[in-house]
Design a protein around this motif. Structure first.
Motif: not given
Length: 420
Positions: A79-83
């Motif tokens: 899981e990875s997310s970019t803000l």
């Protein structure tokens, strides 16, 4: 014809006609039931329920497969997310002066009034659920005229790794500041003032000093950080030499009662002056490249410097800061910073602010620079209001009054911040 055979044939014909009649009646009732809307709905419900059960079974198989791959090491399903955050910051000032001379220009510089436009894009990516990778691009024309002609350049690359609950590491190959490895409060409050005196923390935390690596240790009500920085790869000085600055930063934080913290921070800097150029080769690129004007380190950093026995320039400072959080948005605190080369030169500030995220806010700051027991060289008062227009636009008018030696003048300031 035999009478018995005739009777048997008649009975067979009657039985067959009776069977045909019964079959026709049953077939008619079955067709009638099929054409009944209620029966049609029941049949469709049974078929839909069967299809849903098949789909549910397939979904369970897919979820079990994904959970297996997520638990595997090196899985592409991590899981990875970019803000992504964008901000346009415009700061202007109206200085009320009779005439502008060099003394008043120095007073404005010492007051920390920096006007102009900043355009900033920040990409924050979560890695391995606990680590953070931050990349920042900036186009800035503070003190110049046209931000549109300023190229969007890479200003910061930061990787923060939470190794455990009590230990973390920070690596900043580009655009490192002491604040990046310091134990500070909410970083979103850094730019809520109008001058350098109303920023949270002493000036040493905001120095941009190239690239570095640091470690942070936390234990109950005590935390400490230690970092090493290097900057000035290939920077030309006045004497055509190369300046390399090696900086060591340390900080200790003690948690006091009632959400109050005591900070002790210090930085030791030893710029090395070399008369020879350093050739890194055709395919080598230094990481912490900073653009500076052709001047010595002491002039570029604004610090008073001394020299050791080897002739190297020495610089650094030590700061003490006290901060208390009254609630989620209200803070009161103060700091004092002492230069290493001139212990009698003290820079200080006291800040009070109530700046909610989506509501009306205000701030008040007192600060100054003193040299000697009864000699006030610089003193200023700053106050501002903060308004929120919609969800993206913030307006911040303020007033700054500066007393610098024989120069005294007020300045009306206005800040506008638009978040993208």
């Amino acid at each position: 014809m035999d009478p018995v055979a005739s009777v048997v044939d008649k009975l067979r014909g009657f039985a067959k006609s009776t069977q045909d009649l019964a079959t026709g009646v049953l077939h008619w009732r079955d067709n009638s039931n099929r054409r009944n809307p209620i029966e049609i709905l029941k049949r469709l419900q049974r078929e839909a329920f069967s299809d849903l059960m098949i789909l549910r079974d397939r979904q369970d198989k897919v979820e079990r497969m994904l959970s297996f791959y997520k638990s595997s090491k090196g899985s592409p399903f991590q899981e990875s997310s970019t803000l992504v955050r964008g901000e346009v910051d415009v700061l202007g000032a109206l200085l009320m002066m009779d005439n502008v001379d060099e003394q008043k220009r120095d007073a404005v510089r010492r007051a920390g009034i920096r006007t102009g436009i900043d355009l900033r894009f920040t990409f924050e990516t979560t890695v391995r659920q606990k680590d953070t990778l931050v990349t920042e691009f900036v186009a800035s024309e503070r003190g110049q005229n046209d931000v549109l002609r300023s190229p969007l350049s890479l200003a910061k690359v930061l990787y923060a790794a939470d190794v455990s609950d009590w230990f973390s590491a920070v690596a900043v190959p580009v655009g490192a500041r002491c604040r990046d490895v310091a134990i500070t409060t909410n970083s979103s409050d850094q730019g809520k003032g109008l001058t350098d005196y109303s920023l949270l923390g002493p000036p040493l935390l905001n120095q941009q000093i190239g690239s570095g690596i640091g470690f942070i240790v936390r234990k109950s009500n005590v935390a400490a950080s230690l970092a090493q920085f290097i900057s000035g790869h290939g920077v030309q000085s006045v004497s055509a030499g190369v300046i390399r600055c090696f900086s060591t930063f340390g900080q200790v934080v003690y948690q006091l009662p009632r959400n109050t913290k005591l900070f002790l921070s210090g930085i030791h800097q030893v710029p090395k002056l070399s008369s020879q150029q350093v050739s890194l080769g055709a395919i080598a690129m230094p990481v912490g490249i900073l653009r500076r004007r052709p001047e010595t380190f002491g002039e570029a950093s604004g610090l008073s410097t001394g020299r050791n026995r080897e002739g190297d320039v020495l610089a650094g400072s030590i700061a003490l800061m006290l901060e208390s959080e009254l609630d989620e948005s209200t803070r009161i605190g103060g700091w004092v910073e002492m230069k290493k080369s001139n212990p009698r030169c003290l820079q200080w500030a006291v800040n009070m602010s109530d700046t909610p995220e989506d509501d009306f806010g205000w701030g008040l700051s007192l600060g100054g620079l003193v040299q000697g027991p009864r000699s006030w060289d610089h003193f200023q008062v700053e106050t501002f209001l903060k308004f929120k227009v919609g969800k993206r636009l913030g307006l911040q008018p303020g007033l700054v009054y500066v007393m610098d030696g024989t120069s005294q003048f007020p300045a009306l300031m206005f800040r506008s911040t638009w978040s993208m």
